[in-house]
Write a protein that holds these residues in place. Sequence first.
Motif, PDB file in Angstrom:
ATOM      1  N   PRO A  26     -15.088 -25.235  10.334  1.00 20.31           N
ATOM      2  CA  PRO A  26     -14.316 -24.202  11.028  1.00 20.31           C
ATOM      3  C   PRO A  26     -13.061 -23.834  10.247  1.00 20.31           C
ATOM      4  O   PRO A  26     -12.697 -24.509   9.283  1.00 20.31           O
ATOM      5  N   ARG A  27     -12.371 -22.788  10.687  1.00 17.84           N
ATOM      6  CA  ARG A  27     -11.046 -22.442  10.165  1.00 17.84           C
ATOM      7  C   ARG A  27     -10.078 -22.659  11.326  1.00 17.84           C
ATOM      8  O   ARG A  27      -9.751 -21.735  12.049  1.00 17.84           O
ATOM      9  N   MET A  28      -9.641 -23.879  11.505  1.00 21.33           N
ATOM     10  CA  MET A  28      -8.967 -24.283  12.737  1.00 21.33           C
ATOM     11  C   MET A  28      -7.608 -24.900  12.434  1.00 21.33           C
ATOM     12  O   MET A  28      -7.493 -25.757  11.549  1.00 21.33           O
ATOM     13  N   GLY A  29      -6.579 -24.465  13.162  1.00 16.47           N
ATOM     14  CA  GLY A  29      -5.266 -25.068  13.008  1.00 16.47           C
ATOM     15  C   GLY A  29      -4.392 -24.817  14.224  1.00 16.47           C
ATOM     16  O   GLY A  29      -4.326 -23.686  14.723  1.00 16.47           O
ATOM     17  N   PHE A  30      -3.744 -25.878  14.715  1.00 12.74           N
ATOM     18  CA  PHE A  30      -2.873 -25.784  15.883  1.00 12.74           C
ATOM     19  C   PHE A  30      -1.582 -26.545  15.603  1.00 12.74           C
ATOM     20  O   PHE A  30      -1.584 -27.577  14.935  1.00 12.74           O
ATOM     21  N   SER A  31      -0.477 -26.036  16.136  1.00 16.91           N
ATOM     22  CA  SER A  31       0.800 -26.723  15.913  1.00 16.91           C
ATOM     23  C   SER A  31       0.977 -27.926  16.828  1.00 16.91           C
ATOM     24  O   SER A  31       1.720 -28.853  16.493  1.00 16.91           O
ATOM     25  N   ASP A  32       0.306 -27.951  17.962  1.00 13.20           N
ATOM     26  CA  ASP A  32       0.367 -29.088  18.877  1.00 13.20           C
ATOM     27  C   ASP A  32      -0.514 -30.207  18.323  1.00 13.20           C
ATOM     28  O   ASP A  32      -1.741 -30.047  18.230  1.00 13.20           O
ATOM     29  N   PRO A  33       0.053 -31.348  17.930  1.00 14.17           N
ATOM     30  CA  PRO A  33      -0.767 -32.418  17.335  1.00 14.17           C
ATOM     31  C   PRO A  33      -1.900 -32.886  18.234  1.00 14.17           C
ATOM     32  O   PRO A  33      -2.987 -33.232  17.743  1.00 14.17           O
ATOM     33  N   ARG A  34      -1.684 -32.897  19.549  1.00 20.33           N
ATOM     34  CA  ARG A  34      -2.752 -33.331  20.452  1.00 20.33           C
ATOM     35  C   ARG A  34      -3.916 -32.351  20.420  1.00 20.33           C
ATOM     36  O   ARG A  34      -5.089 -32.756  20.418  1.00 20.33           O
ATOM     37  N   ARG A  35      -3.593 -31.067  20.398  1.00 19.00           N
ATOM     38  CA  ARG A  35      -4.650 -30.061  20.340  1.00 19.00           C
ATOM     39  C   ARG A  35      -5.344 -30.086  18.972  1.00 19.00           C
ATOM     40  O   ARG A  35      -6.555 -29.925  18.889  1.00 19.00           O
ATOM     41  N   MET A  36      -4.561 -30.316  17.908  1.00 18.23           N
ATOM     42  CA  MET A  36      -5.144 -30.393  16.573  1.00 18.23           C
ATOM     43  C   MET A  36      -6.098 -31.583  16.480  1.00 18.23           C
ATOM     44  O   MET A  36      -7.204 -31.466  15.933  1.00 18.23           O
ATOM     45  N   ARG A  37      -5.698 -32.716  17.027  1.00 17.05           N
ATOM     46  CA  ARG A  37      -6.587 -33.891  17.003  1.00 17.05           C
ATOM     47  C   ARG A  37      -7.840 -33.632  17.831  1.00 17.05           C
ATOM     48  O   ARG A  37      -8.952 -33.989  17.418  1.00 17.05           O
ATOM     49  N   ALA A  38      -7.684 -33.005  18.981  1.00 19.52           N
ATOM     50  CA  ALA A  38      -8.855 -32.693  19.801  1.00 19.52           C
ATOM     51  C   ALA A  38      -9.816 -31.783  19.042  1.00 19.52           C
ATOM     52  O   ALA A  38     -11.040 -31.957  19.119  1.00 19.52           O
ATOM     53  N   GLY A  39      -9.270 -30.815  18.304  1.00 16.83           N
ATOM     54  CA  GLY A  39     -10.122 -29.937  17.521  1.00 16.83           C
ATOM     55  C   GLY A  39     -10.879 -30.685  16.435  1.00 16.83           C
ATOM     56  O   GLY A  39     -12.074 -30.438  16.203  1.00 16.83           O
ATOM     57  N   LEU A  40     -10.203 -31.613  15.775  1.00 17.91           N
ATOM     58  CA  LEU A  40     -10.866 -32.423  14.749  1.00 17.91           C
ATOM     59  C   LEU A  40     -11.951 -33.309  15.358  1.00 17.91           C
ATOM     60  O   LEU A  40     -13.060 -33.433  14.813  1.00 17.91           O
ATOM     61  N   GLU A  41     -11.636 -33.930  16.500  1.00 21.05           N
ATOM     62  CA  GLU A  41     -12.625 -34.802  17.149  1.00 21.05           C
ATOM     63  C   GLU A  41     -13.853 -34.013  17.584  1.00 21.05           C
ATOM     64  O   GLU A  41     -14.994 -34.462  17.390  1.00 21.05           O
ATOM     65  N   ARG A  42     -13.635 -32.842  18.185  1.00 22.48           N
ATOM     66  CA  ARG A  42     -14.770 -32.032  18.632  1.00 22.48           C
ATOM     67  C   ARG A  42     -15.607 -31.565  17.437  1.00 22.48           C
ATOM     68  O   ARG A  42     -16.832 -31.489  17.517  1.00 22.48           O
ATOM     69  N   THR A  43     -14.936 -31.235  16.330  1.00 24.28           N
ATOM     70  CA  THR A  43     -15.659 -30.838  15.117  1.00 24.28           C
ATOM     71  C   THR A  43     -16.481 -32.003  14.587  1.00 24.28           C
ATOM     72  O   THR A  43     -17.653 -31.845  14.204  1.00 24.28           O
ATOM     73  N   LYS A  44     -15.884 -33.183  14.556  1.00 22.22           N
ATOM     74  CA  LYS A  44     -16.559 -34.365  14.028  1.00 22.22           C
ATOM     75  C   LYS A  44     -17.841 -34.671  14.798  1.00 22.22           C
ATOM     76  O   LYS A  44     -18.858 -35.054  14.206  1.00 22.22           O
ATOM     77  N   PHE A  45     -17.802 -34.513  16.111  1.00 26.40           N
ATOM     78  CA  PHE A  45     -18.941 -34.904  16.939  1.00 26.40           C
ATOM     79  C   PHE A  45     -19.803 -33.722  17.373  1.00 26.40           C
ATOM     80  O   PHE A  45     -20.640 -33.846  18.268  1.00 26.40           O
TER      81      PHE A  45
END
Length: 418
Positions: A26-45
């Motif tokens: 994806p082309r994904m980026g968020f300034s909120d670290p919690r939202r950024m981590r959630a995006g990475l986790e969802r991408t991973k799985f």
Amino acid sequence: MTTAAATSFGAFVIAAAAAGRLVVQPRMGFSDPRRMRAGLERTKFAAATTVGTITLDSYTRLNDHRAVRRALAGGTPLNGYPIVAYPLNQTRALLDGVLDASFPIQVRHGSSRPQQIIRALTAAGLDATEGGPISYCLPYGRTPLRESVSNWEAACHLLAERVAPPRKPHLETFGGCLLGQLCPPGLLVAVSVLEARFFAQHGIGSVSLSYAQQTDPAQDEEAVRALRRLAGEFLPAEVDRHVVLYAYMGVYPTSARGARRLLETAAELAVRSGAERLIVKTVAEAHRIPTVEENVAALETAATVAAVTARPGGTGPVADTGVYTEARTLVEAVLELDADIGRALCAAFARGVLDVPYCLHPDNAGRARSYIDDGGRLRWAAVGRMPIRPATTPGDRAEMTSARLLSALHHVARSFDG
């Protein structure tokens, strides 16, 4: 706390390709670290073979870190993750338990002055980013080309020095995405090869060469095949490499059906042409920044289409309309100017040997013009001083007025929405 992946970004993609799997990203980026981590986790799985993305915000790209700090202090969301402004421990915590051998992560930014970004990402345990002295200078700002080349030389050396063996530092050239649209494939392929060779000359041992989906599937397949061939001819054998395809970078269809079908054609193109990685777009592209859920849906759609598309492995027959020859001519013309590729690139633009159509940067000659012919292919209407020929097809090379340009920019969106 462990953040460093045991497998480098480039090695992961090459291994997946060897196993017959297209890597989607994806082309994904968020300034909120919690939202950024959630995006990475969802991408991973996700139900796909994926790599992660941390896309940085516009202020960080411009090195305006004071503006970043003001926004964060005031609770104003940014359009990406401010990796330089955030404390190192915060970024390491973001990556902990997500970054590993099964899920490498790339930092995407868009900066012609990337040194601080390189320092921040490598300190956090990452080894992959993207850009280039041409592709992250000419389309996006007014940084002088010589300054951008100098910055990217320093960035390459920084990345090479700060990523410890056995991992390899990885750089993806954005050269195959110049302006996103209306750039004939020969120039996209040539700049992608030249930037990858620039990276290798400055110590980068793993590269990816980009190409953005354009207006005609057959022309695009020919271009990606040409890119793979030229990479083999012009890059040192010891440099790992793969090809990354971008789903269409221009004006996107406004309908969900049209947007989804355009992404599906990108996945089909990636498999047919032998590209190893695909950067997806979502059904929301024409309207707003996509959500995590929309990004995951795009990843899974692309992976599903790729799994059922026949895989010629990049070696099957394909029409030859001259993309390889044109790109090779441009590459050779640049390399003849100077043994140092950075100086050669600066000289090439100064002399008009390279000329990006519709690009207003002061260091671009601005004499080249392109158009979409009646069959949907991108062609040169004028080449300026580039050592190639304009199209010879009759009748459809009328002057590019503002109305014709606007129509061309919406050609793909109109076709898929229609």
